[in-house]
Design a protein around this motif. Structure first.
Motif, PDB file in Angstrom:
ATOM      1  N   LYS A 251       0.829  -1.213   0.000  1.00 58.40           N
ATOM      2  CA  LYS A 251       0.000   0.000   0.000  1.00 58.40           C
ATOM      3  C   LYS A 251       0.865   1.266   0.000  1.00 58.40           C
TER       4      LYS A 251
ATOM      5  N   ASP B 149       9.566  -0.204   4.544  1.00 59.00           N
ATOM      6  CA  ASP B 149      10.462  -1.315   4.866  1.00 59.00           C
ATOM      7  C   ASP B 149       9.654  -2.602   4.954  1.00 59.00           C
TER       8      ASP B 149
ATOM      9  N   LYS C 233       5.424   4.763   8.614  1.00 56.00           N
ATOM     10  CA  LYS C 233       5.415   3.366   9.026  1.00 56.00           C
ATOM     11  C   LYS C 233       6.116   3.246  10.378  1.00 56.00           C
TER      12      LYS C 233
ATOM     13  N   LYS D 195       2.750  -6.726  -6.863  1.00 56.80           N
ATOM     14  CA  LYS D 195       3.989  -7.530  -6.918  1.00 56.80           C
ATOM     15  C   LYS D 195       3.954  -8.491  -8.103  1.00 56.80           C
TER      16      LYS D 195
ATOM     17  N   LEU E 256       6.862 -10.494  -9.382  1.00 61.73           N
ATOM     18  CA  LEU E 256       7.308 -11.752  -8.756  1.00 61.73           C
ATOM     19  C   LEU E 256       6.467 -12.952  -9.209  1.00 61.73           C
TER      20      LEU E 256
HETATM   21  P1  GDP Z   1       2.028  -1.944   3.153  1.00 54.67           P
HETATM   22  O1  GDP Z   1       2.203  -2.528   4.497  1.00 54.67           O
HETATM   23  O2  GDP Z   1       0.823  -2.518   2.463  1.00 54.67           O
HETATM   24  O3  GDP Z   1       2.051  -0.483   3.105  1.00 54.67           O
HETATM   25  O4  GDP Z   1       3.258  -2.498   2.242  1.00 54.67           O
HETATM   26  P2  GDP Z   1       4.641  -1.763   1.839  1.00 54.67           P
HETATM   27  O5  GDP Z   1       4.362  -0.736   0.784  1.00 54.67           O
HETATM   28  O6  GDP Z   1       5.345  -1.358   3.063  1.00 54.67           O
HETATM   29  O7  GDP Z   1       5.404  -2.950   1.123  1.00 54.67           O
HETATM   30  C1  GDP Z   1       5.846  -4.098   1.835  1.00 54.67           C
HETATM   31  C2  GDP Z   1       7.055  -4.705   1.138  1.00 54.67           C
HETATM   32  O8  GDP Z   1       6.723  -5.156  -0.183  1.00 54.67           O
HETATM   33  C3  GDP Z   1       8.197  -3.716   0.970  1.00 54.67           C
HETATM   34  O9  GDP Z   1       9.403  -4.405   1.180  1.00 54.67           O
HETATM   35  C4  GDP Z   1       8.095  -3.285  -0.490  1.00 54.67           C
HETATM   36  O10 GDP Z   1       9.313  -2.906  -1.028  1.00 54.67           O
HETATM   37  C5  GDP Z   1       7.587  -4.554  -1.152  1.00 54.67           C
HETATM   38  N1  GDP Z   1       6.797  -4.292  -2.366  1.00 54.67           N
HETATM   39  C6  GDP Z   1       5.767  -3.434  -2.516  1.00 54.67           C
HETATM   40  N2  GDP Z   1       5.282  -3.464  -3.790  1.00 54.67           N
HETATM   41  C7  GDP Z   1       6.056  -4.360  -4.471  1.00 54.67           C
HETATM   42  C8  GDP Z   1       6.054  -4.842  -5.824  1.00 54.67           C
HETATM   43  O11 GDP Z   1       5.268  -4.468  -6.695  1.00 54.67           O
HETATM   44  N3  GDP Z   1       6.984  -5.781  -6.157  1.00 54.67           N
HETATM   45  C9  GDP Z   1       7.896  -6.242  -5.240  1.00 54.67           C
HETATM   46  N4  GDP Z   1       8.756  -7.158  -5.646  1.00 54.67           N
HETATM   47  N5  GDP Z   1       7.912  -5.809  -3.959  1.00 54.67           N
HETATM   48  C10 GDP Z   1       7.014  -4.882  -3.570  1.00 54.67           C
END
Ligand code: GDP
Length: 431
Positions: A187, A203, A235, A294, A297
């Protein structure tokens, strides 16, 4: 919420009508002339729409006399309400006081409905006809005490009632988006990508703070309001109680949003936690775009698995729009705007009663509702009672089975679209 004011002289049955609208049949009402009650508002609900009902019973005649007191009551209603119901006692007919208040209400820009109360039987209908003389249109005959005709009156009230203030507020302004999903689905990463700069620290630790602040982001030449995003920006490593706060945040965001962007990590199995967020969205009645993040991946094998998981886990929202993106690389992120716009268009859409009923007639003729208890329910009429989300009411002579209702929803969607939006179908059985 929009406000409906009930006005009329003492003893005509205003409080009984209010109780009837609230569904509180047991409430005792003492409508004694001269007894001052406070003006009170109650939250009411009818076929999926909410509104406030104000009982203006507090305005009882004082030294200034009945006429003035009632005129003041009507003036107040005209200033504060979105619809006014003037209650008259049909067994008495139009009194001088009724005429005085009608004279005030005839100037009203707020819609006014005339309720002819105490029409307890069909035989008494005719007596109400004389109330046309009040110049407030058709007298709607009801028996507040017995519930006769009150459903029809409520239908009429909803017809003239504007949509709620929040709904009005959104028109023309930036559309409001809730970015939701379990922790770590990306997000914050997506928000940063959309905002075009790395403003938040992202992170691998799941954790957010709750702080309801919105963010305005321009996408496709238009401003979009991402609601309640402060927690995504800062965060915080906060393991304890995290889930609880995350779900509070999700609820708050959905509350003030029009459309939800549900992020799911496409590289991992869809989990219970994803489905809990989905449930909150479904309950909220918001439009929905499901975003598989993602995607960088995701390989062939995972893609195949994911297809199966979607069929299994997302079966309850077959209407949701889906977009595959990578917040990290920026892949396909530009597809979010058309998806959001399409979903909101469906959420706002109104089908005319004419179109709806000619469609309904065809469907019913081809596939009539199943017989229950030896009786074939007839579907007589349909109308769209609300938008955001589109809410339909079917008037029938009997209960419609869940399977048949789902069939109607499917056909409705085939004919009119509504991609990206939930659709509600309420059935009203008339006897
Ligand atoms: P939140 O908790 O939903 O806000 O998630 P974050 O934005 O903090 O993302 C969590 C982890 O997933 C981080 O390490 C990001 O770098 C990684 N991440 C987010 N989007 C992608 C993506 O499209 N591809 C990959 N490979 N990693 C991602």
């Amino acid at each position: 919420l929009p406000v409906v004011a009930i006005v009329g002289r003492p003893n005509v049955g205003k409080s009984t009508l209010v109780n009837r609208i609230l569904g509180r049949r047991e409430a005792v009402v003492e409508d004694v002339p001269g007894v001052t009650r406070d003006r009170v508002s109650y939250k009411a609900d009818w076929i999926g729409r909410q509104f406030m009902v104000t009982d203006t019973g507090g305005w009882e005649p004082d030294a200034k006399g009945m006429g003035l007191a009632i005129a003041a009551q009507a003036e107040y209603a005209m200033r504060t309400a979105d619809a006014i119901v003037l209650v008259v006692d049909a067994t008495v007919g139009a009194t001088a006081t009724d005429e005085a208040v009608a004279r005030v209400l005839r100037r009203s820009k707020t819609p006014v409905l005339l309720a002819a109360n105490k029409v307890d039987s069909e035989r008494m209908e005719a007596e109400a006809a004389s109330l046309w003389s009040l110049g407030l249109g058709e007298p709607h005959t009801i028996s507040a005490a017995h519930g006769r005709g009150t459903g029809d009156l409520l239908d009429k009230i909803l017809e003239v009632l504007p949509e709620s203030p929040r709904e009005r507020f959104a028109v023309g302004g930036p559309r409001r988006v809730a970015l939701v999903g379990k922790p770590n689905v990306g997000k914050s990463s997506l928000l940063n990508k959309l905002a075009g700069e790395e403003r938040a620290v992202v992170d691998n630790v799941a954790g957010t703070t709750v702080d309801p602040v919105d963010e305005l982001i321009e996408l496709g030449g238009k401003p979009w309001q991402f609601v309640d995003t402060a927690g995504l920006r800062r965060k915080v490593r906060n393991a304890t109680g995290h889930e609880y706060y995350a779900s509070l945040r999700t609820r708050a965001a959905l509350d003030s949003a029009e459309v939800a962007l549900l992020l799911i990590d496409a590289s991992q199995t869809i989990t219970e936690q994803d489905l809990r967020v989905l449930s909150m969205i479904v309950d909220s009645g918001r439009a929905l775009v499901v975003v598989f993040n993602k995607w960088d991946l995701v390989d062939e094998d995972r893609r195949y698995e994911l297809d199966n998981e979607i069929d299994r886990e997302l079966a309850r929202v077959p209407w949701a729009r889906r977009v595959n993106i990578s917040a990290m690389t920026g892949r396909s992120v530009q597809k979010l705007v058309p998806a959001l716009e399409g979903a909101l268009e469906s959420w706002d859409k109104r089908i005319s009663t004419g179109q709806l009923n000619s469609w309904l007639k065809e469907i019913i003729a081809a596939t009539p509702p199943p017989v229950r208890g030896g009786r074939q329910p007839r579907v007589m009429f349909a109308t769209q009672a609300a938008t955001r989300p589109p809410t339909f009411v079917l008037f029938t002579t009997g209960f419609l089975e869940a399977g048949y209702r789902r069939f109607l929803e499917r056909k409705l969607r085939e004919r009119f679209g509504f991609d990206g939006s939930p659709v509600r179908i309420n059935v009203r059985v008339r006897d």
